[in-house]
Structures are given as C-alpha cells and as structure tokens.
Design an enzyme around this catalytic site. Sequence first.
Site, PDB file in Angstrom:
ATOM      1  N   ASN A 132     -19.331  -2.869  -1.359  1.00  0.00           N
ATOM      2  CA  ASN A 132     -17.788  -3.598  -1.061  1.00  0.00           C
ATOM      3  C   ASN A 132     -17.460  -3.531   0.500  1.00  0.00           C
ATOM      4  OD1 ASN A 132     -15.209  -4.489  -1.044  1.00  0.00           O
ATOM      5  ND2 ASN A 132     -14.289  -2.875  -2.532  1.00  0.00           N
TER       6      ASN A 132
ATOM      7  N   LYS B  93     -17.798   0.298   1.782  1.00  0.00           N
ATOM      8  CA  LYS B  93     -17.933   1.466   0.421  1.00  0.00           C
ATOM      9  C   LYS B  93     -19.124   0.992  -0.190  1.00  0.00           C
ATOM     10  CE  LYS B  93     -12.750   1.692  -0.587  1.00  0.00           C
ATOM     11  NZ  LYS B  93     -11.812   0.685  -1.516  1.00  0.00           N
TER      12      LYS B  93
ATOM     13  N   ARG C  72     -19.351  -7.053  -3.634  1.00  0.00           N
ATOM     14  CA  ARG C  72     -18.290  -7.525  -4.243  1.00  0.00           C
ATOM     15  C   ARG C  72     -17.724  -8.533  -3.376  1.00  0.00           C
ATOM     16  NH1 ARG C  72     -12.471  -5.485  -2.928  1.00  0.00           N
ATOM     17  NH2 ARG C  72     -11.358  -6.397  -4.654  1.00  0.00           N
TER      18      ARG C  72
ATOM     19  N   HIS D 118      -8.866  -8.753  -8.925  1.00  0.00           N
ATOM     20  CA  HIS D 118      -9.087  -7.396  -9.791  1.00  0.00           C
ATOM     21  C   HIS D 118      -9.920  -7.658 -10.871  1.00  0.00           C
ATOM     22  CE1 HIS D 118      -5.590  -5.430  -7.840  1.00  0.00           C
ATOM     23  NE2 HIS D 118      -6.482  -4.984  -7.216  1.00  0.00           N
TER      24      HIS D 118
ATOM     25  N   ARG E  47       3.035  -4.673  -1.011  1.00  0.00           N
ATOM     26  CA  ARG E  47       2.783  -6.221  -1.250  1.00  0.00           C
ATOM     27  C   ARG E  47       4.308  -6.420  -2.008  1.00  0.00           C
ATOM     28  NH1 ARG E  47      -2.713  -6.702  -2.997  1.00  0.00           N
ATOM     29  NH2 ARG E  47      -3.973  -6.881  -1.370  1.00  0.00           N
TER      30      ARG E  47
ATOM     31  N   ASP F 158       2.461   5.292  -1.042  1.00  0.00           N
ATOM     32  CA  ASP F 158       1.685   6.165  -1.875  1.00  0.00           C
ATOM     33  C   ASP F 158       2.611   6.673  -2.851  1.00  0.00           C
ATOM     34  OD1 ASP F 158       0.568   8.526  -2.989  1.00  0.00           O
ATOM     35  OD2 ASP F 158      -1.186   7.984  -1.661  1.00  0.00           O
TER      36      ASP F 158
ATOM     37  N   GLY G 250      -5.881   3.860  -9.406  1.00  0.00           N
ATOM     38  CA  GLY G 250      -5.205   5.073  -8.876  1.00  0.00           C
ATOM     39  C   GLY G 250      -4.022   5.409  -9.396  1.00  0.00           C
ATOM     40  N   ILE G 251      -3.026   4.746  -9.626  1.00  0.00           N
ATOM     41  CA  ILE G 251      -1.786   5.224 -10.330  1.00  0.00           C
ATOM     42  C   ILE G 251      -1.912   5.141 -11.971  1.00  0.00           C
ATOM     43  CG2 ILE G 251       0.719   4.625 -10.603  1.00  0.00           C
ATOM     44  CD1 ILE G 251       0.685   3.128  -7.883  1.00  0.00           C
TER      45      ILE G 251
ATOM     46  N   GLU H  74     -15.698  -0.538 -11.291  1.00  0.00           N
ATOM     47  CA  GLU H  74     -16.273  -1.975 -10.685  1.00  0.00           C
ATOM     48  C   GLU H  74     -17.599  -1.876 -10.143  1.00  0.00           C
ATOM     49  OE1 GLU H  74     -12.369  -1.564  -8.861  1.00  0.00           O
ATOM     50  OE2 GLU H  74     -12.407  -3.705  -8.585  1.00  0.00           O
TER      51      GLU H  74
HETATM   52  P1  ADP Z   1      -6.824   0.493  -4.288  1.00  0.00           P
HETATM   53  O1  ADP Z   1      -5.914  -0.704  -4.749  1.00  0.00           O
HETATM   54  O2  ADP Z   1      -6.869   0.499  -2.801  1.00  0.00           O
HETATM   55  O3  ADP Z   1      -8.394   0.447  -4.760  1.00  0.00           O
HETATM   56  P2  ADP Z   1      -6.577   3.018  -5.767  1.00  0.00           P
HETATM   57  O4  ADP Z   1      -6.809   2.197  -6.985  1.00  0.00           O
HETATM   58  O5  ADP Z   1      -7.408   3.918  -5.111  1.00  0.00           O
HETATM   59  O6  ADP Z   1      -6.131   1.354  -4.790  1.00  0.00           O
HETATM   60  O7  ADP Z   1      -4.945   3.604  -5.951  1.00  0.00           O
HETATM   61  C1  ADP Z   1      -4.510   4.040  -4.678  1.00  0.00           C
HETATM   62  C2  ADP Z   1      -3.218   4.631  -5.118  1.00  0.00           C
HETATM   63  O8  ADP Z   1      -3.072   5.503  -6.110  1.00  0.00           O
HETATM   64  C3  ADP Z   1      -2.481   5.265  -3.979  1.00  0.00           C
HETATM   65  O9  ADP Z   1      -1.831   4.992  -3.065  1.00  0.00           O
HETATM   66  C4  ADP Z   1      -1.682   6.444  -4.810  1.00  0.00           C
HETATM   67  O10 ADP Z   1      -0.325   5.831  -4.790  1.00  0.00           O
HETATM   68  C5  ADP Z   1      -2.026   6.113  -6.149  1.00  0.00           C
HETATM   69  N1  ADP Z   1      -2.425   7.586  -6.752  1.00  0.00           N
HETATM   70  C6  ADP Z   1      -3.641   8.004  -6.507  1.00  0.00           C
HETATM   71  N2  ADP Z   1      -3.623   9.404  -7.305  1.00  0.00           N
HETATM   72  C7  ADP Z   1      -2.518   9.737  -7.728  1.00  0.00           C
HETATM   73  C8  ADP Z   1      -1.727  10.625  -8.724  1.00  0.00           C
HETATM   74  N3  ADP Z   1      -2.223  11.754  -9.016  1.00  0.00           N
HETATM   75  N4  ADP Z   1      -0.379  10.347  -8.749  1.00  0.00           N
HETATM   76  C9  ADP Z   1       0.247   9.165  -8.400  1.00  0.00           C
HETATM   77  N5  ADP Z   1      -0.565   8.145  -7.773  1.00  0.00           N
HETATM   78  C10 ADP Z   1      -1.852   8.417  -7.295  1.00  0.00           C
END
Ligand code: ADP
Length: 396
Positions: free
Chosen positions: A8, A15, A89, A178, A238, A280, A328-329, A382
């Site tokens: 990527n 990555k 990607r 995505h 965003r 974050d 992530g979230i 992915e």
């Molecule tokens: P990207 O869109 O860059 O691929 P990710 O899917 O890695 O992003 O998500 C990154 C976001 O996930 C971070 O900015 C953070 O807000 C959130 N995140 C990661 N771990 C946690 C956690 N344990 N609790 C809450 N939010 C988290």
Amino acid sequence: MAKVIAVNAGSSSLKFQLFEMNDESVITSGVVERIGFEDAIFTIKYSGKKEVKTLPIKDHKVAVHLLLDTLIENKIVDSLEDIKGVGHRVVQGGAYYDKSVVINDQVVAHIDELKKLAPLHNPAHLTGYYAFKEAIPSAGAVAVFDTAFHQTLEPRCFIYPIPYKFYEEHNVRKYGAHGTSHYYVSQRAIDLLGNPEESKIIVAHLGAGGSLSAVKNGKSLNTSMGFTPLAGIMMGTRSGDLDPSVLDYLIEVVGMDMKELITMLNKESGLLGVSGVSSDFRDIQQAANEGNERAQLAIDIFYRRVIAYIGRYFVALGGVDAICFTAGIGENSAFARKGIIDLLTDAFGIVLDDDANENGSGERLITKPESKVKIYVIPTNEELVIARDTNRLLEL
Ligand code: ADP
C-alpha cells in the site's frame, strides 16, 4: 512455495505484508513512513521481533530497496525471486474496474488518468509499482482497487442530483472507497451467518477514515463515501457530509479560497475540528471523561452520523441480518461500539452482550441470542484480500 507481497504505497508511506500463500501466513510486515524526509521511519516485524530505524529515505524507490535488502540480510527470504507476486492497493479505479487486474500498460494508463480523482494516492501507487517492478522484474503485479467492490452500485445510488452532463462529460459520481475492507468484512459476516442464500449486511468501517456500506447478497448496494473519501460520516479529520453552501459562505465572509476550504474539510474537521483536542478517538474519549464538553460533543456527533447511515441502509436493504464493526475504532473501542449500539437498541431490538463487547477479542458476535439483529466485530484484512487476488490472478 509462492510468496506474495501486499503493498500500500501512499504519498509519503509504504505499507507491506509478505505472505506465504500455502497457508496464508504473514512472514513479515511493516511500514516506511515519512518518505522524502531525512528522518524517515522504517518499521519491520518478523519472527516475533519488531525493528524500527530512523534514516533518510529520498523516495519510494529507496524505500523499496531498503525493504528488499532487509528481507535478504535477515534471511526472511532466500532470494527476491521467491517473491512471485506484488499486489498493489489502488485507491481509485474509477468506472474502469469492478475487480482486481494484472497490471499492464493499459492499467497503468488508467491509474495515471484517474489521478484527477485521487491526486495524492494514484501517483504514489504508480511510483510503488515501478519501484517493485525494477527491483523484482520476475514478479507479476496486480492492482486491487478500493473502488471495485462498489461498482455494483446502481445509477440511482451513484448519480448525484446535479445536471446529468457533469456525470456524462466529467465522470462526477459516487465511487466510494474502503471497498476491499467492505468486501472482506461482509464476506466474513456471510460466513458467520452460515452462508445463507440471501443476506443483508451493514458494514461500519470506523478508522481514521470511516465509511459504511449496505451489502445485499454479497454485493455493495450503497456506501457512504462519494466522489472522494470526503463524503459520508464524520471522520478523524474529515467533515463528511456538509451543505455545500457553507463553502460559498466562508469564501464570502471569511475570505478563504477553495483550496483552503478543501484542506480544512479534509485535515482540520471531523473529530479534530469539533473537539479541538485530537483526531484520535482515544484522546477524545479521555478528554470527554475529564469533562471536556467539546470532546463529548464530537463523540455525540460522530455516533449520530454513524446511526444515520445505519438507519438509511436498514431501509435500503429492507431489514438487516448483521451489523459489522471494523477498523481502528470499530475493532478496538468497546466504548464507541456501545455508544453507537445504545442509540440503535430501541429501533432495532438489539440486545448487546456486554461481556463479549468489552472483554472478547478478535472476530466475534457481540449480541445475545435474543437480539433481533446480530452485531459482529470483524477485524478487517485488506492485505489478505490483496494477496489472495494477486495469487489467483497470477496463477501462482
Ligand atoms: P486508517 O483509516 O488510517 O486505516 P485505522 O483503521 O488504523 O485508520 O484507525 C485508526 C484510528 O482508530 C485511530 O485514529 C484511533 O482513533 C482509533 N483507535 C485505535 N485503537 C483504538 C482504541 N483502542 N480505542 C479507541 N480508538 C482506537
């Protein structure tokens, strides 16, 4: 033994994950960040170790050579020829690609042409492609498009209600993004549901960037990102959906120009813009816990933007069998999942399994058997989709 690397390449990052395709195991993975800087960061994980180096990395070509030299020096591969395929990607495949393809001159020309729609990403993907092609001439290359899964959207879902000529003459329409993640997660959900003939799934990909999709019988019916990833839900930086008149107003009243506004909407808005704390989610959650009202407001808006799409897709699908949280979230924050699910409970008859939500890990169901809708946490992958498509298309 075929080895395939999923790549990527972003504007200043690269990555990678190297797979052994016999058992789909990850041999090594990592990232080169801050490409173009004196203090670029190279992180690589292999054999249970993690190494991080800070060094000058001029461009993607240097980054690829550094990565490949490291693979040889540490005997992660015996020879570069062991890497039979490179899967790239690609963020924007436009209306040209509804699936992954082997990269040839025409594909390169299309990716290049589509840089109009993805000015930061598509040129970086091509730079990555050329760097690997030069470094491992024997390896085949495949492009896996972020937009491909959403090519099943029908015109009534992808055409914007503006004069039609802008679609006809300038390809202005919803493309989504995505897609590889929405595809992987919805397929896993269908599997977890026991492979029914018909399925209605909503995927909530909530990361730094975020999007939702409605997936009917395995096909994307609609998705929240649009012409670009700026549309849809509120994200880390965003804005997501916004009345465009705000832009004209800010031009008139504040004297901003369009470039500044687009930067503001992409980089200074969303969770960061409202909270003033961070993009974050973890930082915002902490600030809200400490009584920061704007952090709490950012969380409240975020949840409502997400449930608005879930409601919309529930109606579009005519019901829903499973809602899936990923990225992530979505994967890591039991707090965010509970906050969103609590807002859906009455309308959907959801019965959350708090223990599974808070204490479970990895792929799992987080609702109780009596819940009218199943909710899953499904870690996205992915890279695995990219590696599988590469392996299949190159017939390795
Ligand atoms: P990207 O869109 O860059 O691929 P990710 O899917 O890695 O992003 O998500 C990154 C976001 O996930 C971070 O900015 C953070 O807000 C959130 N995140 C990661 N771990 C946690 C956690 N344990 N609790 C809450 N939010 C988290």
